[in-house]
Design a protein around this motif. Sequence first.
Motif, PDB file in Angstrom:
ATOM      1  N   GLU A 143       0.306  -1.453   0.018  1.00 23.59           N
ATOM      2  CA  GLU A 143      -0.033  -0.127   0.435  1.00 23.59           C
ATOM      3  C   GLU A 143       0.924   1.429   0.530  1.00 23.59           C
ATOM      4  OE1 GLU A 143      -3.050   0.492   3.186  1.00 23.59           O
ATOM      5  OE2 GLU A 143      -3.990  -1.717   2.389  1.00 23.59           O
ATOM      6  N   SER A 144       1.935   1.178   0.666  1.00 25.90           N
ATOM      7  CA  SER A 144       2.876   2.253   0.141  1.00 25.90           C
ATOM      8  C   SER A 144       3.354   2.722  -0.299  1.00 25.90           C
ATOM      9  CB  SER A 144       4.101   1.787   1.662  1.00 25.90           C
ATOM     10  OG  SER A 144       4.816   0.926   1.524  1.00 25.90           O
ATOM     11  N   THR A 145       4.094   1.309  -1.718  1.00 23.98           N
ATOM     12  CA  THR A 145       4.092   1.940  -2.531  1.00 23.98           C
ATOM     13  C   THR A 145       3.220   2.573  -3.331  1.00 23.98           C
ATOM     14  OG1 THR A 145       5.579   0.305  -2.416  1.00 23.98           O
ATOM     15  CG2 THR A 145       5.189   0.494  -4.886  1.00 23.98           C
ATOM     16  N   ILE A 146       1.906   1.749  -3.168  1.00 24.96           N
ATOM     17  CA  ILE A 146       0.586   2.563  -4.386  1.00 24.96           C
ATOM     18  C   ILE A 146       0.670   4.357  -3.668  1.00 24.96           C
ATOM     19  CG2 ILE A 146      -1.524   2.174  -4.232  1.00 24.96           C
ATOM     20  CD1 ILE A 146      -1.093  -0.309  -4.350  1.00 24.96           C
ATOM     21  N   GLY A 147       0.600   4.381  -2.697  1.00 23.01           N
ATOM     22  CA  GLY A 147       0.414   5.774  -2.423  1.00 23.01           C
ATOM     23  C   GLY A 147       1.233   6.943  -2.188  1.00 23.01           C
ATOM     24  N   ASP A 148       2.769   6.273  -2.756  1.00 20.49           N
ATOM     25  CA  ASP A 148       3.832   6.946  -3.651  1.00 20.49           C
ATOM     26  C   ASP A 148       3.227   7.193  -5.490  1.00 20.49           C
ATOM     27  OD1 ASP A 148       5.043   6.888  -1.561  1.00 20.49           O
ATOM     28  OD2 ASP A 148       6.497   5.152  -1.993  1.00 20.49           O
ATOM     29  N   TRP A 149       3.030   5.549  -5.970  1.00 21.98           N
ATOM     30  CA  TRP A 149       2.742   6.523  -7.071  1.00 21.98           C
ATOM     31  C   TRP A 149       1.314   7.486  -6.977  1.00 21.98           C
ATOM     32  CZ3 TRP A 149       2.336   0.402  -8.715  1.00 21.98           C
ATOM     33  CH2 TRP A 149       3.666  -0.086  -8.895  1.00 21.98           C
TER      34      TRP A 149
ATOM     35  N   GLU B 158       0.307  11.440   5.139  1.00 17.31           N
ATOM     36  CA  GLU B 158       0.754  10.836   6.634  1.00 17.31           C
ATOM     37  C   GLU B 158       0.500   9.559   6.738  1.00 17.31           C
ATOM     38  OE1 GLU B 158      -1.068  11.872  10.712  1.00 17.31           O
ATOM     39  OE2 GLU B 158      -1.504  13.486   9.502  1.00 17.31           O
ATOM     40  N   VAL B 159      -0.818   9.321   6.383  1.00 18.09           N
ATOM     41  CA  VAL B 159      -0.990   7.777   6.240  1.00 18.09           C
ATOM     42  C   VAL B 159       0.196   6.582   5.946  1.00 18.09           C
ATOM     43  CG1 VAL B 159      -2.239   5.818   5.480  1.00 18.09           C
ATOM     44  CG2 VAL B 159      -3.933   7.848   6.769  1.00 18.09           C
ATOM     45  N   ASN B 160       0.284   7.228   4.378  1.00 19.50           N
ATOM     46  CA  ASN B 160       1.647   6.678   3.298  1.00 19.50           C
ATOM     47  C   ASN B 160       2.797   6.603   4.691  1.00 19.50           C
ATOM     48  OD1 ASN B 160       2.538   5.117   1.594  1.00 19.50           O
ATOM     49  ND2 ASN B 160       3.253   7.064   0.476  1.00 19.50           N
ATOM     50  N   TYR B 161       3.042   7.597   4.748  1.00 17.05           N
ATOM     51  CA  TYR B 161       4.112   7.993   5.966  1.00 17.05           C
ATOM     52  C   TYR B 161       4.138   6.234   6.768  1.00 17.05           C
ATOM     53  CZ  TYR B 161       7.931   9.034   9.626  1.00 17.05           C
ATOM     54  OH  TYR B 161       8.728   9.210  10.478  1.00 17.05           O
ATOM     55  N   ASN B 162       3.419   6.530   7.704  1.00 16.02           N
ATOM     56  CA  ASN B 162       2.872   5.533   8.616  1.00 16.02           C
ATOM     57  C   ASN B 162       3.237   4.213   8.102  1.00 16.02           C
ATOM     58  OD1 ASN B 162       2.921   7.522  10.498  1.00 16.02           O
ATOM     59  ND2 ASN B 162       0.913   8.273  10.138  1.00 16.02           N
ATOM     60  N   LYS B 163       2.829   3.991   7.138  1.00 18.49           N
ATOM     61  CA  LYS B 163       2.633   2.765   6.857  1.00 18.49           C
ATOM     62  C   LYS B 163       3.936   2.168   6.401  1.00 18.49           C
ATOM     63  CE  LYS B 163      -2.229   2.129   5.110  1.00 18.49           C
ATOM     64  NZ  LYS B 163      -2.814   2.354   4.182  1.00 18.49           N
ATOM     65  N   LYS B 164       4.760   3.063   5.572  1.00 14.71           N
ATOM     66  CA  LYS B 164       6.374   3.065   5.774  1.00 14.71           C
ATOM     67  C   LYS B 164       6.779   2.937   6.560  1.00 14.71           C
ATOM     68  CE  LYS B 164       7.085   5.333   1.095  1.00 14.71           C
ATOM     69  NZ  LYS B 164       7.582   6.729   0.853  1.00 14.71           N
ATOM     70  N   VAL B 165       6.583   3.354   8.417  1.00 12.22           N
ATOM     71  CA  VAL B 165       7.705   3.246   8.696  1.00 12.22           C
ATOM     72  C   VAL B 165       6.776   1.762   9.938  1.00 12.22           C
ATOM     73  CG1 VAL B 165       6.979   3.542  11.510  1.00 12.22           C
ATOM     74  CG2 VAL B 165       7.285   5.257   9.778  1.00 12.22           C
TER      75      VAL B 165
ATOM     76  N   LYS C  76       7.498  -2.675  19.609  1.00 14.43           N
ATOM     77  CA  LYS C  76       5.862  -2.146  19.821  1.00 14.43           C
ATOM     78  C   LYS C  76       5.626  -1.526  20.148  1.00 14.43           C
ATOM     79  CE  LYS C  76       2.791  -5.519  23.356  1.00 14.43           C
ATOM     80  NZ  LYS C  76       2.878  -6.099  24.240  1.00 14.43           N
ATOM     81  N   VAL C  77       6.425  -0.207  21.383  1.00 10.37           N
ATOM     82  CA  VAL C  77       5.572   0.677  20.709  1.00 10.37           C
ATOM     83  C   VAL C  77       5.322   1.419  20.317  1.00 10.37           C
ATOM     84  CG1 VAL C  77       6.121   3.002  22.318  1.00 10.37           C
ATOM     85  CG2 VAL C  77       6.580   0.664  23.374  1.00 10.37           C
ATOM     86  N   THR C  78       6.215   1.630  19.328  1.00  9.63           N
ATOM     87  CA  THR C  78       6.500   2.480  17.620  1.00  9.63           C
ATOM     88  C   THR C  78       5.256   2.321  17.781  1.00  9.63           C
ATOM     89  OG1 THR C  78       8.834   2.641  17.838  1.00  9.63           O
ATOM     90  CG2 THR C  78       7.286   3.402  15.920  1.00  9.63           C
ATOM     91  N   ALA C  79       5.162   0.502  17.672  1.00 11.39           N
ATOM     92  CA  ALA C  79       4.009   0.092  15.986  1.00 11.39           C
ATOM     93  C   ALA C  79       2.637   0.686  17.210  1.00 11.39           C
ATOM     94  CB  ALA C  79       4.379  -1.053  16.402  1.00 11.39           C
ATOM     95  N   VAL C  80       2.562   0.276  17.935  1.00 12.02           N
ATOM     96  CA  VAL C  80       1.144   1.129  18.786  1.00 12.02           C
ATOM     97  C   VAL C  80       0.623   1.877  18.253  1.00 12.02           C
ATOM     98  CG1 VAL C  80      -0.082   1.433  21.073  1.00 12.02           C
ATOM     99  CG2 VAL C  80       1.437  -1.203  20.909  1.00 12.02           C
ATOM    100  N   GLU C  81       1.832   3.238  18.745  1.00 17.67           N
ATOM    101  CA  GLU C  81       1.688   4.544  18.267  1.00 17.67           C
ATOM    102  C   GLU C  81       0.873   4.991  17.184  1.00 17.67           C
ATOM    103  OE1 GLU C  81       5.653   6.512  19.007  1.00 17.67           O
ATOM    104  OE2 GLU C  81       5.143   6.358  21.356  1.00 17.67           O
ATOM    105  N   VAL C  82       2.027   3.990  15.832  1.00 19.34           N
ATOM    106  CA  VAL C  82       1.601   4.374  14.372  1.00 19.34           C
ATOM    107  C   VAL C  82       0.582   3.778  14.011  1.00 19.34           C
ATOM    108  CG1 VAL C  82       2.596   3.830  12.023  1.00 19.34           C
ATOM    109  CG2 VAL C  82       4.056   4.304  13.362  1.00 19.34           C
ATOM    110  N   ASN C  83      -0.172   2.764  15.215  1.00 18.26           N
ATOM    111  CA  ASN C  83      -1.524   1.921  15.013  1.00 18.26           C
ATOM    112  C   ASN C  83      -2.275   3.225  15.341  1.00 18.26           C
ATOM    113  OD1 ASN C  83      -0.957  -0.499  13.531  1.00 18.26           O
ATOM    114  ND2 ASN C  83      -0.293  -0.985  15.390  1.00 18.26           N
ATOM    115  N   GLU C  84      -2.654   3.884  15.890  1.00 16.45           N
ATOM    116  CA  GLU C  84      -3.360   4.936  16.651  1.00 16.45           C
ATOM    117  C   GLU C  84      -3.444   6.013  15.989  1.00 16.45           C
ATOM    118  OE1 GLU C  84      -2.208   6.532  20.809  1.00 16.45           O
ATOM    119  OE2 GLU C  84      -2.342   3.933  21.607  1.00 16.45           O
TER     120      GLU C  84
END
Length: 280
Positions: free
Chosen positions: A13-19, A192-199, A232-240
């Motif tokens: 999805e992040s690549t599709i977001g870049d495109w 923003e969504v694309n960046y978070n998915k890349k993270v 895990k902490v980062t993933a929880v923040e990003v998912n929020e």
Amino acid sequence: TKNLSVTEFLVDESTIGDWSHEGLPTDELSVQNGIMVTRSSRWPLLIDPQGQGLSWIRAREEVNQLRVSQLTEKRFRNQLEDAMSFGQPLLLENVEEEIDPLLDPVLDKAVQKSGRGFKIVLADKECEYAESFSLFLCSKLANPHFSPELSAQVVLINFTVTMGGLEQQLLSRVVQMERPELEEQKQKLTEEVNYNKKVLKGLEDDLLYRLANSTGNLLDDVELIEVLQQSKVTAVEVNEKLTLAADTDIRINGAREEYRPSARRGAMLYFLVVDMAAIN
């Protein structure tokens, strides 16, 4: 498998977001075309009467110092040789049904090893060839008849706009005219969504790499546990953030849908006008 989507196996999805950010429409056909352009083993030849594939490639390859030329230009051969030598992408516009035979070795990828580098023979002249070189051909002809030989040398990709794809593009144009702040908010949210998915993807790749290369050493295991906890902490923040973004996206899309009838009428009008050419 029910509801199988092959594209999900070939692109994330992040690549599709870049495109999408680079100008490629987000309908299913356009995404499949993007996969073929970027993943095919042969150079792509785009059937692109509306120019949307051309504009996407221009935006995508701009950072790689894209060279643009035509087969009818006087300096075409120099452009080709320079692009191959420096490993830069080359875009050939306005391709007709016949293509200069000079390009045959390039289309066939008849590359030979020469010392530490590579070379390719163009009309009895040896030219340097860098592996980072890429070639794109674009034709504005709506219904071209290419020879079987050319069809075997390149991958033909039909970038002709679809009803759904054009409707989606027109919707963005209409909203941009009527409520520019809404379209700007939509664009920022998408980025923003694309960046978070890349993270998230980066975290997954890093963890998989560390697990695959774990030596079983106690110090390595302790370090791995610390990395897992941080991830895990980062993933929880990003998912929020992604959950919040999804709610915002539903609200924005609801407001944009008010302008859907205008976009649908515009897309229908375009295809009706195009089909008028078939009337005697």
